[in-house]
Structures are given as structure tokens and as C-alpha cells.
Enzyme design. Structure first.
Site, PDB file in Angstrom:
ATOM      1  N   GLU A 165       0.506   0.739  59.900  1.00  0.00           N
ATOM      2  CA  GLU A 165       2.077   1.854  59.370  1.00  0.00           C
ATOM      3  C   GLU A 165       1.566   2.074  57.905  1.00  0.00           C
ATOM      4  O   GLU A 165       0.950   1.704  57.479  1.00  0.00           O
ATOM      5  CB  GLU A 165       2.849   0.990  58.534  1.00  0.00           C
ATOM      6  CG  GLU A 165       3.146   0.204  60.375  1.00  0.00           C
ATOM      7  CD  GLU A 165       5.027  -0.826  59.488  1.00  0.00           C
ATOM      8  OE1 GLU A 165       5.466  -0.695  58.561  1.00  0.00           O
ATOM      9  OE2 GLU A 165       5.685  -1.030  60.624  1.00  0.00           O
TER      10      GLU A 165
ATOM     11  N   GLU B 162       5.227  -8.149  61.206  1.00  0.00           N
ATOM     12  CA  GLU B 162       5.486  -8.973  59.906  1.00  0.00           C
ATOM     13  C   GLU B 162       5.459 -10.189  59.822  1.00  0.00           C
ATOM     14  O   GLU B 162       6.488 -10.168  58.547  1.00  0.00           O
ATOM     15  CB  GLU B 162       5.932  -7.421  58.989  1.00  0.00           C
ATOM     16  CG  GLU B 162       5.492  -5.988  59.032  1.00  0.00           C
ATOM     17  CD  GLU B 162       6.506  -4.726  58.202  1.00  0.00           C
ATOM     18  OE1 GLU B 162       7.395  -5.490  58.063  1.00  0.00           O
ATOM     19  OE2 GLU B 162       5.861  -4.082  57.904  1.00  0.00           O
TER      20      GLU B 162
END
Ligand code: NAG
Ligand code: NAG
Length: 834
Positions: free
Chosen positions: A248, A179
């Protein structure tokens, strides 16, 4: 026997010598040995459960229709001190990957080494921060060398054990960084340089499986950028050659101290997954499939709770979270049955307007269809190839042959379980529960006398907590003294002690006397304590104990966030008046002491503590700060997961047989507001939707893994920091007791208890037009009269049973409705002790 041995040898040989896989990809998906595959994956973080739990969790994941398990690698768990490693117990990464392999599943290894994950300091060891000249997650040589050293070691370890698919192992994908795209902007050109360096580093490892970078819109080729979020159907990677990967899929949310329990409905998770596959996705991973527990000091934060349940398909303890687990299992079966056509077929989308769409995949003369309704509140009836279908609001209907509705994300056709906590059958005195408690005070000398020997350091300023402790403990004492004479301007004035802290918990003592305790909030970490105090003539000692509750794990430069007492620390005479005088102590000589005497010096938490004397049985204190409690207890019988109910205690840490089961804080109540009795699955999910547990302790029950327990006496040790009473402490088991199902004709209804439990009673049963929901079913106007005896025969005394819901099997209902007949059952599971 010989034959059995030979067979298991064969199985073993197959596992150990399984042949190398060629993993490649194109825009449609991952290819294994040249064939495109659907990857249905779930996250299980190995340190959030025990090696003894892993096989069961992974089996339940496989049974739930997954073919892959994902995990991060947790750097600070493995390298707590620079160049000293720990791969034992819960940190046994190789054993975890091999357990995945033994179950015939693939693995997705996200090496990071930054992981976020609501994990302490995002997985970075704090010593890293304390290296001279370092800057984390950017173009910085000191950091890059450490990152390279650690990631290379993990890659080598996997390679040595032949765990990459290219070597016949299970790992088919690996991730570098995590991320970073979300926060890269604040690192400027150095951020960009760092990402490019990360990509080159990953490639230099030559692992021959593809690399991913999640949430990295500019991921350098051949890194595949991937999506994280509640919905990723509208995500497209930055290269035409990359497949659409959802790393995710947040099945719920995490919880901080003070937060209500977040839930995400099975219907909405299924909707998000079905949309993703409708729109060309082929690799998706549930975050989390099993969330587990933040044992010890592993929770991030600040203020992340010990439970990391996440409302995942497997609950914190490893129980199936029903209906979520089963509803998704059915979805996986449908999607996997369409694997060839979804990964190879031509896709055509039809827009009906009003957020209603159809997608038709065509391959070798066959067709598969999705009907998607993303409207929040309107059901639609649409015509697909000549047939009308009713598609409920916020749902996807899957028709694998473009004609038969096999699955609707909005229609749950499987078991619902209600988890209950049961008393400890092993103990004779169940109600009221009476454990024999011993106690002693945490009685640091420096509390009374100020700076003492054994202090790690002193400085003429206030220091950052993590710099002093390297995060080896939650606790740091900041101690100083103030000499007061009769000529001091403070003398004879009303004195206020004012302490500004960057968090997370502060206890203040003046001349050995407690003057106050205070803590912050998840989103308001810094606070100021102001207490009226009394000074005496001569030397006054001021001892401030600062405690951390998990270090920050997310955000640009989260690693640089200050923690502990940064000041100023002031004594203020007649505060607010015209005669106000201020003495700033920030530049005083401060002496620092890391940790608590009871833990660091005496080891009271250990089973074999040499300080077994000094514990008292009489005058058991309640609501007293800094008390150690201990007791022994018998392990509950059976195999169901064990929890300890710590209602009545304040905040502290609990150990069972020397294992740190995490921070406890039942005194921290969840927000009063925001809970809803009913929960509408329709509409975009957010972490504030569908909350429960308002106004109750954020976390009352704490998981004790079975493998931490012994058959004879077990030791529970508590360090109570705020004050509370241990008199309500209970050991319990958690299992589905009430199980329900309501299913329309044409489906099979499966009911099952946890292993070791049998269906002992059918509380409600009706096949016809029953109403209501689990726990509150009611009979309708018509029902089949013979259904009850048939079903009781099939289910009572069994661990599980499966009933084909049809009039042929259960008899005519006589309902004559336009809707299909429905079967509703509520049954009871009862644990068997052998
Ligand atoms: C990255 O760091 C190196 C070494 O410190 C430096 O020479 C280079 O200019 C940096 N790159 C960028 C884009 O700032
Ligand atoms: C913290 O880590 C630094 C750097 O590794 C080391 O010099 C220092 O002694 C450590 N301090 C403590 C309290 O362990």
C-alpha cells in the site's frame, strides 16, 4: 468481416486459453516463468465503481504504466446474510478479475477477509459478531470456521474460473488477513496462534501462487510480509528469501465527515516510489489508483465520507488526476525500462552525507543509477562518475545509463488539469435551475404513540445497535414510556432528558415532539444529549432514533466497539439544584424498531414503489426533519461523469433510479483550520499536510454513475434526516476544462482532453522564459514568435496533441539563458455533443 471475426476469435482464444504461468520469488522479486519482474500495481476496489466503469478504469491504469491491479475481497458485500450470497453488479468479483485479464494485466487478490479499507466494519458481516461464542480475528473456532468457509469459497470461485496464474489466469499474488501485525499484541498468544493458523489455511488452498501478509513482521514462512505506508524504502521483509514488496503506497488519504480535502503531491508520491526502487524494491502497489465512491451503506468509520477519492491518480469519477497520473506514468516508463538491471543487477549505495545518496546497479556490463536527495530543504550538486548533477531537495533523479538524467521526481513535465463542474445541457431551464419537487413526511406512528406492533423486540435494558439491527439499516428506534402522576417527584419540576450514546447520530422525541438532534465527531464518537422537556400527567412516550454513519473498521477489537444508545438515559428534575431528582430509564422496558418506515415498509426509494400516492407538490418544506423529497431529471448529454450538487440539504441518503448513491451530509462543514494555499512537496507527508476545502461542506457533490442513468426521465429520491432545502439541487458533469502544461526543452508536451472533448481555445502560450503556473502564466522577456501558430495548428480542434519542445520545432527564442527554454500552454477543452 470474416477476417475480423477470425481475428477476434483468435484474440479470444488467446485470452481464454492463455497458458499457465509459474509464479515464484526470491529475495530480488517475483519471478514469472523463471524471470524476475517489476510489478507496478494499483488498487481499484470493484464495489467502489460500477462494472460499466471497470474497463475504462483498467485501461487508464494500463495506459498509466501499470501491469497489475490489486483489490480486496469484501466479505460483507458478498454474504450480507449468513449463507446468502451476492456476486451481482458492483459485487461481480469474477467479472472484475476477467476485465483485468482481458486488458492483459496481472491481479493481486487480497482475500482478507478482514480488509479495513475505510469500509463498513472492515468488511466483516455484522451477523458474524452476533454468532454465539465468536471472537473475531483470533484463535476462536467459531470465527475460524466462518473465515475458512468464506475464503475457501472465494478461492474455489477463482479456481473454477481459472483465474489463478497457475491456471493461465491473471492472479499472481494472494493475501490472507490484513495488517494484523499492527494490533496482534493485544490478542496475546492467541493472536500468534491465529496468524499461524492463517498461514496454514492459505497454504492448504494450493493455489500455486505466492501468499503475502502485509504489516506482519513475524509472518510464518512461506508467507511474505509486506509494507504499507507513505514511504517503504527502508522496509525489509523478515526472510532473506522474500522480495521487498510495498502493498500500500498511500497516494493521498481518505476523508471523514468534518475533514478537509487531503492531497499528496505528485512530486512526493514519485519521490517515494523512486526511493523504493532505488533501495531494491521490485513490487509496489498504489493505494488507491482509483479510490471511487462508498455507495450505499458501505463506508466505514464511523463518519467516513461517501467520496473515497483518496487524491488517487484517477479521481473519484475515473478522470485522470493530472499532473499526478502523468507524472507517475513517466516514472513507470523509466523504471520499467530498467527492469532487467533492477531485478538482476548488483546494487551499490554511495552515501554523500546530508541525506544525499547515489545507488548504482550493475548487470552484464551495463549500469543504471539513482541520485537521491532526502534532505527537506537543501538542493545539492553532486558528482557522479565525472559529471555534476543538481539534485533538488526531496527528490530522486534517475539516470538509466548513469549519465543521462531521464527523470526527476521534482520536475513535472506533463499536463495539469483543472476539473470543473458544468451545467446539465440536457435541461432547458439551466439558470436558475428549476426541478419540480414532490415531498412527503416520514411519519412513523410510533413517534406519536410510543411502542407499536411490528417492533422487532423489546428488552428491559438498552441494547447495542448492531446487535439488534445486524446492520441491515442505519436506523434504530429505542422507545419507552414513563407514567407521571401528581405525586411523582418529577412533577412540577424543570425536567431534563439526558441520553448518553456511543454514537453516531441521535434524534430525540418526547410525546411525538422533536426535542433535539445531535451527532459526534470522527475522533469523538460518544456524546451526551441534554434537553429540557415537558412531561404531562399520564403516559409520556420517549422515542430515540439512533443512526449509524458507518461502523468502525480499524483497531484491535474494533468489531467489539459499542454503537447506539448504551445509556444511561435519565430524566432529571431541577438538574443541578439541591432538589435534583433523577429517574434512570435505562432499565425500563425498551421496544426496538429497526429502520425507517419509508424505506423498510413503503420502499419510497424504489422506482416501482407501490406508495406513489401521498406525495405532495405544494408547501414544499425546508429545514424540516425526516422529509422525503423526489424529482425527475434528464441525464446530462455526453459521456463525462455526472454528479449531483446537494448544497442546501442537511444529512440523509440519496437514490437515483433506485440505486443508493450513498449518504449525503453537505451540512457537515470541514474544519475551518489547517488549509494551506501553497503546498510544499518537500518533507515527510502526513494526512494533515496540503489540505484544502476548509470551512466548506465536507462533501457537496455526489457521484451518479452513468450506468445508473436512463435516456428519458430519471428519478432522484432523498431522505432528509436533519432538514434542509432541495431547491439548490443541480445535476452537473465533471471534466477537465482548463488544461495546462509547462515543459523544458528536450521533452515532449502532451495535452489531451477527456474523450468526447476537443481543444477549443489556447488561452496562453509562450516558448521562452514564461513565469507562473496553470491559471496564472505570464510571458517572460523573450519568446519564439512562431510557436503560437505552429501549436494552434497542431492542437486546436483535436482531442489531444503532442509537441516536441525544441527550438528546431518551435523556432529560436533568443533568450540565451543558462536555464533551458520552457514552453507553457494553457488551453480549454470543450465537450462535443453528437
Ligand atoms: C487456540 O485455541 C485452541 C482451541 O480453543 C486451544 O486449545 C489452544 O490452546 C489455543 N492456543 C493458544 C496459543 O492459546
Ligand atoms: C440478526 O442475526 C442473528 C444471527 O444470524 C439472527 O438470529 C437475528 O434474527 C438477526 N436479527 C435481525 C433483526 O435481522
Amino acid at each position: 468481416m470474416v477476417r475480423l471475426l477470425a481475428l477476434s476469435l483468435l484474440v479470444w482464444l488467446f485470452i481464454v486459453c492463455s497458458s499457465a504461468l509459474d509464479v515464484s520469488y526470491d529475495s530480488r522479486g517475483l519471478k514469472i516463468n523463471g524471470e524476475r519482474k517489476i510489478i507496478m500495481s494499483g488498487s481499484i476496489h470493484y464495489p467502489r465503481s460500477t462494472p460499466e466503469m471497470w474497463p475504462d478504469l483498467i485501461k487508464k491504469a494500463k495506459e498509466g504504466g501499470l501491469n497489475t491491479i490489486e483489490t480486496y475481497v469484501f466479505w460483507n458485500a458478498h454474504e450480507p446474510v449468513r449463507r446468502q450470497y451476492d456476486f451481482s453488479g458492483r459485487n461481480d468479483l469474477v467479472r472484475f478479475i476477467k476485465t483485468i485479464q482481458e486488458n492483459g494485466l496481472y491481479a493481486l487478490l487480497r482475500i482478507g477477509p478482514y480488509v479495513c479499507a475505510e469500509w463498513n466494519y472492515g468488511g466483516f458481516p455484522v451477523w458474524l459478531h452476533n454468532l454465539p461464542g465468536i471472537q473475531l480475528r483470533t484463535n476462536n473456532t467459531v470465527f475460524m470456521n466462518e473465515m475458512k468457509h468464506f475464503t475457501a469459497m472465494i478461492v474455489d470461485m477463482m479456481r473454477r474460473e481459472k483465474l489463478f496464474a497457475s491456471q493461465g489466469g491473471p492472479i499472481i499474488l494472494a493475501q490472507i488477513e490484513n495488517e494484523y501485525g499492527n494490533i496482534m499484541g493485544s490478542y496475546g498468544s492467541n493472536g500468534k496462534a491465529y496468524v499461524e493458523w492463517c498461514a496454514k489455511l492459505a497454504q492448504s488452498f494450493n493455489i500455486e501462487v505466492p501468499w503475502i501478509m502485509c504489516q506482519q513482521g513475524d509472518a510464518p514462512q512461506p508467507m511474505i510480509n509486506t509494507c504499507n505506508g507513505w514511504y517503504c524504502d527502508q522496509f525489509y521483509p523478515n526472510s532473506k528469501n522474500s522480495p521487498k514488496i510495498w502493498t500500500e503506497n498511500w497516494v493521498g488519504w481518505f476523508k471523514d465527515w468534518g475533514m478537509q480535502d487531503p492531497h499528496r503531491t505528485a512530486e512526493d508520491v514519485a519521490f517515494a516510489v523512486a526511493r523504493f526502487f532505488q533501495y531494491g524494491g521490485t513490487v509496489q502497489n498504489y493505494y488507491m489508483y482509483h479510490g471511487g465512491t462508498n455507495f450505499g451503506r458501505t463506508s466505514g468509520g464511523p463518519y467516513i465520507a461517501t467520496s473515497y477519492d483518496y487524491d488517487a491518480p484517477l479521481d473519484e469519477y475515473g478522470n485522470k488526476n493530472q499532473p499526478k497520473w502523468g507524472h507517475l506514468k513517466k516514472l513507470h516508463e523509466v523504471i520499467m525500462s530498467m527492469e532487467t538491471i533492477l531485478t538482476n543487477g548488483d546494487r551499490r549505495d554511495v552515501d554523500y552525507g546530508n541525506m544525499m545518496s547515489a545507488t548504482i546497479y550493475t548487470y552484464q556490463g551495463k549500469q543504471a543509477c539513482f541520485l537521491g536527495n532526502a534532505n527537506w530543504n537543501t538542493d545539492f550538486t553532486v558528482n557522479l562518475m565525472g559529471t555534476n548533477y543538481k539534485v533538488p531537495a526531496w527528490s530522486v533523479t534517475i539516470l538509466p545509463d548513469c549519465f543521462t538524467e531521464v527523470y526527476s521526481t521534482a520536475k513535472i513535465n506533463n499536463q495539469i488539469s483543472i476539473m470543473e463542474k458544468l451545467p446539465n445541457e440536457a435541461d432547458d431551464e439551466k439558470e436558475p435551475y428549476e426541478l419540480k419537487w414532490l415531498w412527503r413526511a416520514e411519519h412513523p406512528e410510533h413517534l406519536k404513540h410510543g411502542p407499536v406492533k411490528g417492533s422487532v423486540m423489546s428488552a428491559n435494558k438498552l441494547l447495542d445497535q448492531k446487535v439488534v439491527t445486524n446492520d441491515t439499516s442505519d436506523y434504530l428506534w429505542y422507545m419507552t414510556s414513563v407514567d407521571v402522576t401528581k405525586s411523582d417527584p418529577l412533577w412540577c419540576k424543570k425536567v431534563t432528558l439526558q441520553v448518553k450514546t456511543k454514537g453516531h447520530v441521535l434524534h430525540a422525541f418526547v410525546n411525538g415532539k422533536h426535542v433535539g438532534s445531535q451527532y459526534g465527531l470522527y475522533n469523538k464518537v460518544q456524546f451526551t444529549m441534554e434537553k429540557d422537556i415537558k412531561l404531562k400527567l399520564g403516559t409520556n412516550t420517549i422515542s430515540l432514533l439512533s443512526a449509524t454513519v458507518g461502523l468502525a473498521n480499524y483497531g484491535a477489537r474494533f468489531d467489539e466497539v459499542d454503537v447506539g444508545i448504551h445509556g444511561p438515559v435519565k430524566l432529571i428534575g431541577d438538574k443541578g439544584s439541591k432538589e435534583e431528582v433523577v429517574k434512570d430509564l435505562s432499565g425500563n422496558k425498551w421496544t426496538y424498531k429497526v429502520g425507517l418506515e419509508g424505506i423498510e415498509e413503503k420502499g419510497l426509494q424504489k422506482v416501482d414503489s407501490r406508495h406513489s400516492s401521498g406525495w405532495k407538490t405544494y408547501n414544499l418544506p425546508s429545514n424540516r426533519l425526516f422529509v422525503w423529497y423526489k424529482t425527475t431529471f434528464k441525464a446530462p448529454l455526453g459521456t463525462d461523469p455526472v454528479v449531483v450538487d446537494l448544497m442546501g440539504l442537511g444529512k440523509g441518503t440519496a437514490w437515483v433510479n433506485g440505486h443508493n448513491i450513498g449518504r449525503y451530509w453537505p451540512a457537515y462543514l470541514a474544519d475551518q483550520d489547517g488549509c494551506s494555499i501553497s503546498c510544499d512537496y518537500r518533507g515527510t507527508y502526513g494526512s494533515n499536510k496540503c489540505l484544502t476545502n476548509c470551512g466548506n461542506p465536507t462533501q457537496r457533490w455526489y457521484h451518479i454513475p452513468r450506468s445508473y442513468l436512463r435516456d428519458d426521465d430519471n428519478l432522484l429520491v432523498l431522505f432528509e434526516e436533519f432538514g434542509g432545502t432541495p431547491l439548490n439541487v443541480k445535476f452537473q458533469t465533471v471534466s477537465p476544462v482548463t488544461i495546462c502544461g509547462n515543459t523544458y526543452e528536450g521533452n515532449a508536451l502532451e495535452l489531451s482532453c477527456q474523450a468526447g472533448s476537443l481543444i477549443s481555445e489556447v488561452r496562453f502560450l509562450s516558448f521562452g522564459n514564461p513565469k507562473g503556473s496553470c491559471g496564472a502564466y505570464e510571458k517572460g522577456t523573450c519568446e519564439a514568435s512562431n510557436a503560437a501558430s505552429f501549436i494552434k495548428k497542431a492542437c486546436l480542434g483535436k482531442e489531444s496533441c503532442s509537441i516536441e519542445v525544441s527550438e528546431n520545432v518551435l523556432g529560436p527564442t533568443g533568450c540565451h539563458m543558462t536555464e533551458k527554454n520552457m514552453l507553457a500552454i494553457e488551453a480549454v477543452c470543450h465537450q462535443q455533443f453528437y
